[in-house]
Design an enzyme around this catalytic site. Sequence first.
Site, PDB file in Angstrom:
ATOM      1  N   LYS A 180       1.062  -1.297  -0.035  1.00 37.79           N
ATOM      2  CA  LYS A 180       0.085   0.033   0.122  1.00 37.79           C
ATOM      3  C   LYS A 180       1.393   1.312   0.263  1.00 37.79           C
ATOM      4  O   LYS A 180       0.887   2.070  -1.100  1.00 37.79           O
ATOM      5  CB  LYS A 180      -0.122   0.704   1.277  1.00 37.79           C
ATOM      6  CG  LYS A 180      -1.722  -1.341   1.212  1.00 37.79           C
ATOM      7  CD  LYS A 180      -2.266  -1.153   2.724  1.00 37.79           C
ATOM      8  CE  LYS A 180      -1.735  -0.617   4.034  1.00 37.79           C
ATOM      9  NZ  LYS A 180      -0.953  -2.053   4.461  1.00 37.79           N
ATOM     10  N   ARG A 203      -9.350   0.755   9.126  1.00 37.52           N
ATOM     11  CA  ARG A 203      -9.233  -0.708   9.554  1.00 37.52           C
ATOM     12  C   ARG A 203      -9.972  -1.248  10.115  1.00 37.52           C
ATOM     13  O   ARG A 203      -9.955  -2.413  11.053  1.00 37.52           O
ATOM     14  CB  ARG A 203      -7.704  -0.059  10.287  1.00 37.52           C
ATOM     15  CG  ARG A 203      -5.958  -0.194   9.981  1.00 37.52           C
ATOM     16  CD  ARG A 203      -5.028  -0.245  10.801  1.00 37.52           C
ATOM     17  NE  ARG A 203      -3.595  -0.872  10.172  1.00 37.52           N
ATOM     18  CZ  ARG A 203      -2.546  -0.051   9.358  1.00 37.52           C
ATOM     19  NH1 ARG A 203      -3.480   0.945   8.770  1.00 37.52           N
ATOM     20  NH2 ARG A 203      -1.713  -0.734   9.690  1.00 37.52           N
ATOM     21  N   ARG A 237      11.991  -5.459   5.198  1.00 32.74           N
ATOM     22  CA  ARG A 237      11.669  -3.947   4.895  1.00 32.74           C
ATOM     23  C   ARG A 237      12.267  -2.944   5.886  1.00 32.74           C
ATOM     24  O   ARG A 237      12.410  -2.996   6.837  1.00 32.74           O
ATOM     25  CB  ARG A 237      10.311  -3.613   5.067  1.00 32.74           C
ATOM     26  CG  ARG A 237       9.834  -2.335   4.588  1.00 32.74           C
ATOM     27  CD  ARG A 237       8.350  -1.674   4.733  1.00 32.74           C
ATOM     28  NE  ARG A 237       6.984  -2.863   6.282  1.00 32.74           N
ATOM     29  CZ  ARG A 237       5.982  -2.212   5.326  1.00 32.74           C
ATOM     30  NH1 ARG A 237       5.460  -1.794   3.806  1.00 32.74           N
ATOM     31  NH2 ARG A 237       4.886  -2.821   6.969  1.00 32.74           N
ATOM     32  N   ARG A 282      11.729  -0.622  11.666  1.00 31.11           N
ATOM     33  CA  ARG A 282      10.486  -0.398  12.046  1.00 31.11           C
ATOM     34  C   ARG A 282      10.108  -0.699  13.440  1.00 31.11           C
ATOM     35  O   ARG A 282      10.410  -2.617  13.516  1.00 31.11           O
ATOM     36  CB  ARG A 282       9.102  -0.235  11.641  1.00 31.11           C
ATOM     37  CG  ARG A 282       8.730   0.822  10.948  1.00 31.11           C
ATOM     38  CD  ARG A 282       7.804   0.734   9.929  1.00 31.11           C
ATOM     39  NE  ARG A 282       6.461   0.489   9.874  1.00 31.11           N
ATOM     40  CZ  ARG A 282       5.468   0.055   9.748  1.00 31.11           C
ATOM     41  NH1 ARG A 282       5.173   0.155   8.900  1.00 31.11           N
ATOM     42  NH2 ARG A 282       4.204  -0.292  10.979  1.00 31.11           N
ATOM     43  N   ARG A 340      -0.510  -8.637  14.800  1.00 28.50           N
ATOM     44  CA  ARG A 340      -0.508  -7.105  13.668  1.00 28.50           C
ATOM     45  C   ARG A 340      -0.963  -7.833  12.760  1.00 28.50           C
ATOM     46  O   ARG A 340      -2.314  -7.593  12.218  1.00 28.50           O
ATOM     47  CB  ARG A 340       0.349  -6.205  12.893  1.00 28.50           C
ATOM     48  CG  ARG A 340       1.524  -4.600  13.744  1.00 28.50           C
ATOM     49  CD  ARG A 340       2.051  -4.758  13.331  1.00 28.50           C
ATOM     50  NE  ARG A 340       2.133  -4.171  11.725  1.00 28.50           N
ATOM     51  CZ  ARG A 340       3.038  -3.873  10.492  1.00 28.50           C
ATOM     52  NH1 ARG A 340       4.068  -4.464  11.222  1.00 28.50           N
ATOM     53  NH2 ARG A 340       3.266  -3.095  10.010  1.00 28.50           N
TER      54      ARG A 340
END
Length: 221
Positions: free
Chosen positions: A13, A88, A122, A154, A165
């Site tokens: 996204k 969300r 990532r 992160r 998550r």
Amino acid sequence: MKIIFIGAPASGKGTYAKRLVKEYDLTHISTGDLIRKEIEAETQTGKQAKEYTSKGQLVPNEIIIELLKERMSKEDAKKGFILDGFPRNMKQAKELESITEIDKVLNFEVTMDTIIRRITGRRICRSCGEIFHVKNIPVKDNKCTKCGGEVYQREDEKPEVVKQRLSIYETESKPLTQYYEEKGVLVNIDSNKDVSNPEFDVIDVCKEIFNRINNRINIER
Ligand code: AMP
């Protein structure tokens, strides 16, 4: 043009939104980026939000809706936007309807294999939020190629937090696909190919959709 990007963590996204906003002169509104900015600046909101993001949980609706409303009221949101990471859950989806209309919802579909591969590699820029990947979009000396900021992993992308998550995505966020499908605004996109793939076509698929929306908007004017 008012677009929502939905999908699991690491479904692409943010990466695609950042690329498309330039070409279509839209504003990228990422609630994840908004929260990370608050956390970095150690504001009251940031401190509250960190309690949840660090555990992989959703930040309470009141906090995130307030942040979103504030961002949406800025001048640059009026030209059109890609909303990334909001809504969300159903409460947020209903709230959004009282703030703005939406043209389309793009749902980036990925397999669990893709999610794990992407999340573990990532990296993100602490200053501008640009997204990198150790293999697919590498950086030298942890320096952002766009702004020179520090590139880091992160906190919420460590394995235990990622698990939480994903579980929240399944229970709270995934039902949104059916909601938007029933409203007739959902488009599913296979997002398993990586940005660096030579047969990469996700951007082209998005562009086709964006062009159709633009044509319709121009006819209606
Ligand atoms: P993201 O960068 O979109 O993956 O978001 C990072 C984290 O910020 C999420 O795991 C949540 O803790 C929080 N967050 C972002 N967007 C929302 C939202 N719409 N509602 C609640 N929490 C959110």
